[in-house]
Design a protein around this motif. Structure first.
Motif, short mmCIF file in Angstrom:
data_model
loop_
_atom_site.label_atom_id
_atom_site.label_comp_id
_atom_site.label_asym_id
_atom_site.label_seq_id
_atom_site.Cartn_x
_atom_site.Cartn_y
_atom_site.Cartn_z
N TYR A 94 1.38 -1.38 0.26
CA TYR A 94 0.15 -0.26 0.32
C TYR A 94 0.64 1.18 -0.40
CZ TYR A 94 -3.96 -3.09 1.38
OH TYR A 94 -5.11 -3.68 1.61
N CYS A 95 0.40 2.51 -0.71
CA CYS A 95 0.89 3.62 -0.73
C CYS A 95 -0.33 4.31 -0.42
CB CYS A 95 2.17 3.68 -1.83
SG CYS A 95 1.11 3.22 -3.22
N ASN A 96 -0.25 6.27 -2.04
CA ASN A 96 -0.52 6.85 -1.29
C ASN A 96 -1.46 7.50 -3.00
OD1 ASN A 96 -0.65 7.56 1.64
ND2 ASN A 96 1.88 7.80 1.06
N GLU A 100 3.15 7.29 -6.86
CA GLU A 100 3.90 6.08 -5.80
C GLU A 100 3.47 4.72 -5.84
OE1 GLU A 100 3.66 6.94 -1.85
OE2 GLU A 100 2.65 8.55 -1.73
N ALA A 101 2.06 4.29 -6.60
CA ALA A 101 2.60 2.30 -7.07
C ALA A 101 2.99 2.63 -7.80
CB ALA A 101 0.96 2.46 -6.94
N ALA A 104 6.58 2.24 -6.73
CA ALA A 104 7.18 1.04 -6.51
C ALA A 104 7.48 -0.40 -6.80
CB ALA A 104 5.94 0.73 -5.01
N SER A 236 -0.64 -2.12 -10.86
CA SER A 236 -0.78 -0.79 -10.19
C SER A 236 -2.35 -0.32 -10.03
CB SER A 236 1.01 0.60 -10.74
OG SER A 236 0.29 0.42 -12.32
N HIS A 265 11.51 -1.25 0.61
CA HIS A 265 10.09 -0.45 0.51
C HIS A 265 9.80 -0.06 1.71
CE1 HIS A 265 9.26 2.30 -2.28
NE2 HIS A 265 7.78 1.82 -2.93
N SER A 267 6.78 2.83 2.80
CA SER A 267 5.71 4.25 3.12
C SER A 267 5.01 4.19 5.06
CB SER A 267 4.43 4.06 1.73
OG SER A 267 3.56 4.82 1.79
N GLY A 270 1.37 5.20 3.68
CA GLY A 270 0.06 3.83 3.09
C GLY A 270 -0.06 2.68 3.84
#
Length: 391
Positions: A94-96, A100-101, A104, A236, A265, A267, A270
């Motif tokens: 999970y991210c924001n 960002e996806a 990643a 993503s 990695h 977040s 996230g």
């Protein structure tokens, strides 16, 4: 009002202040009503302030917002189960945001393959951080930022020979959109996708599919790739995932887990409680088969009505897309048309200088589609009659 701003001028903002949203409609500070066929750029897939999402968020707001990913968050696991029902044998990060996806996804692909070369496509859009920007095949996105991150090659979309010619021993992955949204609502060919799948198997390439705009039911299936022969290793997500609450994610096959091991990695925000709560309620509604079938039906109906308009106006070159992701290609620039629709109470977007982009809520009604069509017809008639009279 709005004449002086303390914001960086990175957006060409319309001088409208929206104060309320409900369903498919927005209301400005003067209580003027607008039919929203942009959905925050494919974000509010259930429209504005969907009651089930609002109720869940209110309950969560009163209990807990954030503790960090150093602790277990049960709702993250519940959301992951929902997402992985379609994407089998995978893990979630999970991210924001979509940027960002994709960042990643790029990191995961490079770290797993240990190969420096990724093939992307011209007119693609994957984000605005240096990694996702480098993956984006649009020179205008790169301008002014100096040298891009090394290792990306851009080939024409739907051109399998050009793609095949760029594959080398250093190539580790291919990244693509099923429909190029920002690039003009360009739909990938079935044969193109079949050939990509074959090339990935032959050369042992990872396939990364950017579903930031096409995912979460937008094209009539949970993920757009499900309507193709493609079998991605990574996808993503963002935009429609939280129905307006910021959240992004990647889904990756379990075989990739060694590349995203402890500390590789992260977040801070996230998958926080509010984000996953919003996403969980959103996904529960959208993933229903009857709901997704209704998206296809409404999309077909919208295209049929637009084709009727195309028959009246030779300035319309093409109507294309899938589900409720539709592009209207014109033989002229569309900015003035978009403004004219806005004045009449219809919000639409653009995808390049000559494509009108329609991204209504997925739960829009047929009556609301008809309402939009009448505004579009009137707008075309007014604009092109005016253009002719000024010649």
């Amino acid at each position: 009002m709005f004449l002086v701003s303390n914001l960086f001028p990175t957006y060409n903002k319309k001088q409208i202040n929206f104060t309320k949203g409900k369903g498919s409609y927005l209301y400005d500070s003067k209580n003027k009503k607008y039919l929203d066929f942009l959905s925050g750029i494919a974000v509010c897939n259930l429209g504005h302030c969907h009651p089930k999402v609002v109720s869940a968020l209110r309950e969560q707001i009163d209990s807990l917002w954030h503790v960090s990913n150093l602790f277990s968050i049960e709702k993250q696991e519940e959301l992951a189960e929902l997402l992985l029902e379609n994407f089998k044998d995978g893990f979630v990060f999970y991210c924001n945001s979509g940027t960002e996806a994709n960042e990643a996804a790029i990191k995961l692909a490079k770290k797993y393959t240990r190969k420096p070369h990724i093939i992307s496509f011209k007119q693609s859009f994957h984000g605005r951080t240096f990694g996702s920007m480098a993956a984006t095949g649009q020179p205008k996105i790169h301008e002014g930022y100096g040298e891009m991150l090394n290792g990306f090659t851009y080939v024409p979309y739907n051109d399998i020979e050009a793609l095949q010619a760029e594959i080398t021993e250093d190539t580790g992955a291919i990244i693509l959109e099923i429909i190029q949204g920002e690039g003009g609502v360009i739909v990938g060919d079935e044969d193109f996708f079949k050939s990509i799948e074959a090339l990935c198997k032959k050369h042992e390439l990872l396939l990364v599919i950017d579903e930031v705009q096409t995912g979460i039911g937008r094209t009539g299936s949970m993920f757009a790739y499900e309507q193709t022969p493609l079998k991605p290793d990574i996808i993503s997500l963002a935009k429609g995932l939280g129905n307006g609450f910021p959240i992004g994610a990647i889904l990756g096959k379990k075989k990739l887990a060694s590349a995203f091991s402890l500390g590789s990695h992260g977040s801070t925000f996230g998958g926080n409680y509010l984000a996953v709560t919003s996403a969980y309620e959103t996904i529960k509604i959208i993933k229903d088969n009857l709901f997704l079938e209704s998206v296809k039906n409404k999309g077909n109906y919208l295209v049929e009505r637009l084709l009727e308009i195309q028959n009246e106006f030779q300035t319309i070159l093409d109507v294309r897309g899938k589900g409720l992701m539709i592009g209207i290609e014109m033989n002229t620039q569309v900015d003035q048309l978009v403004d004219l629709f806005l004045e009449s109470g219809l919000i639409v977007g653009t995808a390049g200088p000559n494509v009108i982009r329609l991204l209504p809520p997925l739960n829009i009604s047929f009556e609301e589609i008809d309402e939009a069509i009448e505004i579009v017809k009137l707008g075309f008639s007014t604009y092109f009659v005016g253009v002719e009279s000024n010649k």
